[in-house]
Scaffold this active site. Structure first.
Site, PDB file in Angstrom:
ATOM      1  N   HIS A  81       0.825  -1.212   0.000  1.00  0.00           N
ATOM      2  CA  HIS A  81       0.000   0.000   0.000  1.00  0.00           C
ATOM      3  C   HIS A  81       0.861   1.265   0.000  1.00  0.00           C
ATOM      4  O   HIS A  81       1.852   1.343   0.726  1.00  0.00           O
ATOM      5  CB  HIS A  81      -0.908   0.002   1.237  1.00  0.00           C
ATOM      6  CG  HIS A  81      -2.078   0.922   1.122  1.00  0.00           C
ATOM      7  ND1 HIS A  81      -1.956   2.294   1.141  1.00  0.00           N
ATOM      8  CD2 HIS A  81      -3.403   0.670   0.976  1.00  0.00           C
ATOM      9  CE1 HIS A  81      -3.144   2.846   1.017  1.00  0.00           C
ATOM     10  NE2 HIS A  81      -4.045   1.885   0.915  1.00  0.00           N
ATOM     11  N   GLY A 162       4.435  21.302  12.079  1.00  0.00           N
ATOM     12  CA  GLY A 162       5.642  20.533  12.333  1.00  0.00           C
ATOM     13  C   GLY A 162       6.811  20.980  11.481  1.00  0.00           C
ATOM     14  O   GLY A 162       6.699  21.895  10.655  1.00  0.00           O
ATOM     15  N   PRO A 163       7.949  20.339  11.668  1.00  0.00           N
ATOM     16  CA  PRO A 163       9.179  20.741  10.974  1.00  0.00           C
ATOM     17  C   PRO A 163       9.186  20.349   9.505  1.00  0.00           C
ATOM     18  O   PRO A 163       8.475  19.440   9.085  1.00  0.00           O
ATOM     19  CB  PRO A 163      10.265  19.976  11.741  1.00  0.00           C
ATOM     20  CG  PRO A 163       9.559  18.749  12.241  1.00  0.00           C
ATOM     21  CD  PRO A 163       8.163  19.185  12.565  1.00  0.00           C
ATOM     22  N   SER A 164      10.009  21.035   8.744  1.00  0.00           N
ATOM     23  CA  SER A 164      10.195  20.691   7.333  1.00  0.00           C
ATOM     24  C   SER A 164      11.347  19.707   7.156  1.00  0.00           C
ATOM     25  O   SER A 164      11.662  19.318   6.036  1.00  0.00           O
ATOM     26  CB  SER A 164      10.483  21.957   6.514  1.00  0.00           C
ATOM     27  OG  SER A 164       9.362  22.809   6.520  1.00  0.00           O
ATOM     28  N   PHE A 166      13.213  16.136   7.355  1.00  0.00           N
ATOM     29  CA  PHE A 166      12.825  14.735   7.170  1.00  0.00           C
ATOM     30  C   PHE A 166      13.035  13.954   8.461  1.00  0.00           C
ATOM     31  O   PHE A 166      14.093  14.029   9.085  1.00  0.00           O
ATOM     32  CB  PHE A 166      13.660  14.130   6.041  1.00  0.00           C
ATOM     33  CG  PHE A 166      13.387  12.675   5.786  1.00  0.00           C
ATOM     34  CD1 PHE A 166      12.106  12.227   5.488  1.00  0.00           C
ATOM     35  CD2 PHE A 166      14.425  11.747   5.829  1.00  0.00           C
ATOM     36  CE1 PHE A 166      11.862  10.881   5.239  1.00  0.00           C
ATOM     37  CE2 PHE A 166      14.192  10.400   5.576  1.00  0.00           C
ATOM     38  CZ  PHE A 166      12.905   9.966   5.285  1.00  0.00           C
ATOM     39  N   PRO A 168      13.406  10.368   9.456  1.00  0.00           N
ATOM     40  CA  PRO A 168      13.584   9.053   8.826  1.00  0.00           C
ATOM     41  C   PRO A 168      12.838   7.921   9.522  1.00  0.00           C
ATOM     42  O   PRO A 168      12.413   6.969   8.872  1.00  0.00           O
ATOM     43  CB  PRO A 168      15.098   8.830   8.874  1.00  0.00           C
ATOM     44  CG  PRO A 168      15.612   9.775   9.904  1.00  0.00           C
ATOM     45  CD  PRO A 168      14.686  10.943   9.907  1.00  0.00           C
ATOM     46  N   GLY A 171       8.629   9.393   9.196  1.00  0.00           N
ATOM     47  CA  GLY A 171       8.077   9.955   7.974  1.00  0.00           C
ATOM     48  C   GLY A 171       7.201  11.155   8.266  1.00  0.00           C
ATOM     49  O   GLY A 171       7.539  11.998   9.101  1.00  0.00           O
TER      50      GLY A 171
END
Length: 553
Positions: A81, A162-164, A166, A168, A171
């Site tokens: 999915h 929220g933050p920009s 990444f 890990p 997600g």
């Protein structure tokens, strides 16, 4: 009471311990009711459905997300999915006495907490979207988890909360508001995913690229047609416009859709589509579909999201999928509901199949729903229990008195308690009367040759069934209303409201009795003459029902 539904999708479908912990967090909020838990091994995804009051659902959703990001590591996640994060998508759906605006506020508050407290990028989608391109969940999830790091670098994909940066491990999370969505999979007798995808593209609203050449039986094998200078094919017919605007006008006038909007769905600039594939729409609006393989079932499925079942219902896509599969030498073996299906949706499917069989709609409600279950093959690859998988079932399914054995019900009436009493018996008489009329109608149905009379029988059989069920529910309601009245008397408080309610139930039975008489008169005139005695018994029961209720009033 206000009720909100929440259907979080978590990127874990193989480790039951993790899902149990998430469920425990959600259900730790008092008043939250877990309606369904659907784990998918191959999709590696679990859909949890729960309901409650707005404040409780809001807190439960946050706790579920918090536990999911604690336990799920997206760096290790693989599944069929599409997904973008551990707590992948969390929609809120207004169920009862709640507006979309209220749900949007809930979504924003949860998104804010997730972004600030859990430090996860959050996007708002659906009716909560902050930009038009974020209304569609697929647009946000495009590129999936693997492409999220690059996506976050783009200013146009700056998270709503929220933050920009990444994350890990977790997600991103997509939170929003939508109508009730039916997650529906159609099973095919093949292991070839591309075959399922070929049919999915025909079904989905977004449609597909137009192809030419070797397109039968599998359309995907053809060569893609592209827009060129002075060459803008329609794709549905032989029309070719000199400009894109000519083709847009043609598609609107001849085929009833907006080509520019369709191109946008495929991320094609409608003002400059040269070099891009020609697109044509699919067969159903409010329908999203892809093909995937489920080794657990040893077959592929057409995975479908029906975003508005009042426009496109399960039986619509199922029947068309059967036709498309047959054209390709394939067979639809059945289908599957992931999560829950609304009562209205499965009821309409049941009616559709009964009418297709040339049968009356005046059979017991459970039989209508079971007709839908069997016709759609909903037990092909997984279990389907109507009481567990259908949301919004009528009260008749839960009524205590109605679920007693006949002897227990009769004994209950004979006891020295004042209820159930005459009011409940009057309601029973009305339900028996409608049942007898339905019996004659159903016995007569196959013998009716006159088309007008047959159509009338379809109409009245459905109405008579509804009256029967309503009268049955009156058995329980009369008991409850009378007990409330007695309680008000005992507690010496204002009894006016309780008295009105106690009167309303028998009044309603009187009204239903009159309606049943009118319908039964038509059955008497047009039905089997050999069953006239049964209609006679029906009228006798209606007499007792009406005057028994009258005496109660």
């Amino acid at each position: 009471m206000k009720l909100v539904e929440c259907v979080p999708n978590f990127s874990e479908g193989r480790n039951k311990r993790i899902i149990d912990e998430i469920v425990n967090e959600i259900s730790s909020i008092e008043g939250i009711e877990i309606l369904d838990i659907s784990m998918g091994y191959e999709t590696n995804r679990t859909v949890i459905t729960f309901i409650g009051t707005p404040e409780r659902v809001k807190e439960a959703a946050f706790l579920g997300i918090k536990k999911a990001v604690e336990l799920i590591d997206m760096r290790k996640h693989k599944g069929a999915h599409p997904r973008i994060g551990a707590a992948d998508v969390v929609p809120f759906i207004p169920l009862k006495n709640v507006s979309f605006e209220e749900c949007i506020e809930i979504a924003k508050e949860v998104a804010k907490r997730v972004g600030e407290e859990l430090r996860i990028p959050v996007y708002l989608y659906g009716k909560a979207a902050t930009k038009p391109e974020r209304e569609n969940l697929a647009n946000i999830r495009e590129g999936e988890y693997e492409g999220l790091k690059e996506k976050l670098k783009s200013p146009e994909w700056k998270p709503d909360y929220g933050p920009s940066e990444f994350n890990p491990k977790s997600g991103a999370t997509i939170i929003g508001v939508r109508d009730f969505l039916i997650a529906y999979n159609i099973n095919l007798n093949t292991r070839e995913t591309k075959y399922a995808t070929d049919i999915a593209f025909e079904l989905r609203e977004k449609g597909r690229s137009v192809r030419k050449g070797n397109i039968k039986p599998f359309y995907y094998k053809g060569e893609i047609v592209r827009y060129k200078e002075d060459y803008f094919p329609c794709g549905n017919c032989d029309f070719i416009g000199k400009t894109i605007d000519e083709t847009v006008k043609h598609c609107k006038e001849k085929h009833g859709y907006d080509l520019k909007e369709l191109l946008k769905m495929h991320n094609i600039d409608p003002e400059n589509p040269i070099g891009k594939p020609v697109k044509k729409p699919g067969k159903f609006k409010e329908c999203k579909a892809i093909g995937w393989k489920i080794p657990e079932y040893d077959r592929v499925q057409i995975s479908i999201n029906l975003t508005n079942y009042k426009i496109t219902n399960v039986h619509h896509v199922y029947e068309e999928a059967k036709k498309l599969a047959d054209e390709r030498g394939l067979t639809v073996t059945g289908s599957e509901i992931v999560g829950l299906i609304p009562y209205e949706a499965i009821l309409e499917a049941g009616k559709y199949y009964l009418k297709k069989q040339g049968k009356s709609l005046g059979i017991p409600l459970k039989d209508i729903l079971e007709t839908a279950v069997q016709s759609l093959g909903l037990r092909d690859v997984s279990s389907f229990e109507i009481e567990k998988k259908v949301i919004g079932l009528p009260e008749i399914f839960k009524a205590e008195l109605l679920n007693k054995k006949l002897i227990d019900f009769v004994d209950e009436i004979s006891r020295e308690s004042p209820s159930p009493g005459g009011g409940s018996v009057s309601a029973l008489c009305a339900s028996l009367a409608s049942s007898l009329s339905l019996m004659v109608l159903n016995l007569s149905f196959d013998r009716i040759k006159n088309k007008r009379v047959r159509e009338k029988f379809y109409e009245i059989s459905d109405k008579l069934r509804e009256l029967k069920e309503s009268a049955l529910l009156g058995i329980e309601k009369d008991k409850e209303a009378f007990e409330k009245y007695l309680k008000a008397l005992k507690e010496k408080r204002d009894k006016k409201e309780a008295l009105i309610e106690a009167i309303d139930v028998p009044l309603s039975i009187m009204e239903k009795s009159v309606e049943i008489v009118k319908i039964s008169e038509f059955v008497l005139k047009s039905g089997m003459k050999s069953a006239l005695s049964d209609i006679g018994y029906s009228f006798l029961n209606l007499y007792y029902s009406f005057y028994g209720a009258y005496m109660n009033v």
